[in-house]
Design an enzyme around this catalytic site. Structure first.
Site, PDB file in Angstrom:
ATOM      1  N   GLY A  37       0.804  -1.211   0.000  1.00  0.00           N
ATOM      2  CA  GLY A  37       0.000   0.000   0.000  1.00  0.00           C
ATOM      3  C   GLY A  37       0.837   1.260   0.000  1.00  0.00           C
ATOM      4  O   GLY A  37       0.305   2.370   0.002  1.00  0.00           O
ATOM      5  N   VAL A  39       4.423   3.590  -1.450  1.00  0.00           N
ATOM      6  CA  VAL A  39       4.908   4.126  -2.722  1.00  0.00           C
ATOM      7  C   VAL A  39       5.754   3.108  -3.476  1.00  0.00           C
ATOM      8  O   VAL A  39       5.569   2.892  -4.681  1.00  0.00           O
ATOM      9  CB  VAL A  39       5.725   5.414  -2.484  1.00  0.00           C
ATOM     10  N   ASP A  40       6.693   2.467  -2.788  1.00  0.00           N
ATOM     11  CA  ASP A  40       7.680   1.625  -3.469  1.00  0.00           C
ATOM     12  C   ASP A  40       7.033   0.458  -4.210  1.00  0.00           C
ATOM     13  O   ASP A  40       7.270   0.252  -5.400  1.00  0.00           O
ATOM     14  CB  ASP A  40       8.708   1.107  -2.463  1.00  0.00           C
ATOM     15  N   CYS A 127       9.079 -11.479  10.110  1.00  0.00           N
ATOM     16  CA  CYS A 127       7.984 -11.442   9.140  1.00  0.00           C
ATOM     17  C   CYS A 127       8.470 -11.924   7.773  1.00  0.00           C
ATOM     18  O   CYS A 127       7.792 -12.697   7.096  1.00  0.00           O
ATOM     19  CB  CYS A 127       7.430 -10.026   9.047  1.00  0.00           C
ATOM     20  N   CYS A 223       5.126  -2.498  12.126  1.00  0.00           N
ATOM     21  CA  CYS A 223       3.745  -2.395  11.647  1.00  0.00           C
ATOM     22  C   CYS A 223       2.701  -2.531  12.745  1.00  0.00           C
ATOM     23  O   CYS A 223       1.642  -1.922  12.678  1.00  0.00           O
ATOM     24  CB  CYS A 223       3.491  -3.406  10.531  1.00  0.00           C
TER      25      CYS A 223
END
Length: 387
Positions: A37, A39-40, A127, A223
């Site tokens: 979600g 930019v990259d 993760c 996150c």
């Protein structure tokens, strides 16, 4: 819309979207893009889609928005919405992968247990080891993906017939530290189109592509830890892990009381709430005794450390004499020259050429100049042997 690279997009040839699968043209190649979600990954998806690849967007749902996780966090509802919006605008399919249960079990619970052991964890690497590069790659294959592309700032190259990872060209954004646990088999399936670009150029690409997320700020937090308030997360998810204990000097003197060892990390100076004629640092966290050990900076610095769960890219046997490497002990830290020797079964000893702060729970990532060799988890050997 038809994508025509402008001179600014070419960046003197650094934007390299050669066939992602050797001998297979873009229109016959299905690329699953791991979309956070942000930019990259949105730029990666847009560029590959406009280049003619069959793009499928996939976003992991890792947690619900809650007081423990926070509404403003990566891989939550807002980010899923942003990824879906980019995919819908560009016209390629997008899937949400519900990994909330496995993420809680293998990342969040590990994060809590690591602090309870007196360690300083890196959940982003955990993760990558589990939901992202194990479960997500499995899902990508299941839906027909030939490769998975991500927005990581690293470079993937072939050296002597083996796939290798090089640091990203932008030293401020290089993410190779977080990929030390990627296996050789996983690397065959992964692609990193942004590795040769600077972040500023990726932002420019997002604007030129009219992506809705072009001005979205970079995520700075873990996150599930909004605003870096990990202590609040620990209190919410495992209140019993936060309990008072002693603060003692390395010479054995009792200096004060703490309100939970999870509030401290090795190397910490501020927030000790004790007075002394010279600066004191957290030297060690004794989870068994629920004690914070402090001392002068000289007591903090070390020349040797121990690592476990070593991973090599590609698989590698350390010579008996040891292997000279560049070691990085912090994601944003500089590398130091070191020698690693094998202790067998994925364990190793790293001898540093400079004094460094060594924090159990962090990673010791190994390089040969620009090339990522692998790495392992730093652990307290005395505690490990006594367990």
């Amino acid at each position: 819309m038809q994508f025509i690279p402008s001179p600014a997009m070419v960046f003197d040839g650094s934007l390299n979207l050669d066939p992602l699968v050797s001998g297979k043209p873009p229109e016959e190649t299905t690329v699953v893009v791991a979309m956070s979600g942000g930019v990259d990954s949105s730029v990666v998806a847009a560029l590959l889609h406009e280049r003619g690849y069959k793009v499928i967007g996939a976003t992991m749902q890792l947690h619900s928005s809650s007081p423990a996780s926070g509404a403003k966090s990566c891989c939550g509802s807002v980010d899923i919405y942003d990824a879906k919006r980019v995919a819908s605008t560009l016209g390629f399919p997008h899937y949400v992968l519900d990994y909330e249960e496995v993420f809680r079990r293998e990342v969040i619970d590990d994060f809590i247990n690591s602090y309870k052991r007196g360690e300083t964890p890196i959940p982003c690497v955990k993760c990558n080891q589990t939901v992202k590069f194990r479960d997500m790659l499995k899902a990508a294959r299941a839906i027909g993906g030939d490769v998975v592309a991500t927005g990581h700032y690293v470079r993937r190259v072939e050296i002597a017939g083996e796939q290798q990872i090089l640091r990203g060209k932008d030293p401020q954004k290089d993410q190779s530290y977080f990929l030390f646990s990627v296996t050789s088999e996983q690397l065959k399936f992964l692609r990193f189109p942004l590795g040769d670009l600077a972040k500023s150029n990726v932002r420019l690409l997002a604007q030129q592509l009219n992506l809705e997320v072009a001005d979205k700020p970079d995520s700075q937090d873990i996150c599930f830890v909004p605003e870096n308030s990990y202590r609040e997360v620990l209190r919410n998810l495992d209140p019993a892990s936060v309990k008072k204990g002693k603060i003692v000097h390395v010479d054995g003197r009792l200096l004060g009381e703490h309100d939970g060892i999870s509030n401290f990390t090795v190397g910490q100076r501020r927030g000790l709430n004790i007075s002394a004629p010279y600066p004191l640092y957290v030297v060690r966290l004794d989870a068994a005794q629920n004690t914070v050990v402090v001392g002068p900076q000289s007591a903090l610095m070390k020349r040797a450390l121990f690592v476990k769960n070593l991973n090599w890219l590609p698989d590698y046997n350390i010579p008996k004499r040891g292997l000279a490497v560049d070691a990085r002990l912090r994601s944003s830290g500089a590398t130091v020259r070191a020698t690693i020797t094998s202790d067998g079964d994925g364990y190793g000893t790293v001898v540093l050429e400079e004094d460094c702060v060594v924090s159990p729970g962090q990673a010791c990532v190994l390089y040969d100049k620009e090339r990522l060799l692998g790495g392992g988890w730093i652990y307290n050997k005395l505690c490990h042997e006594g367990a």
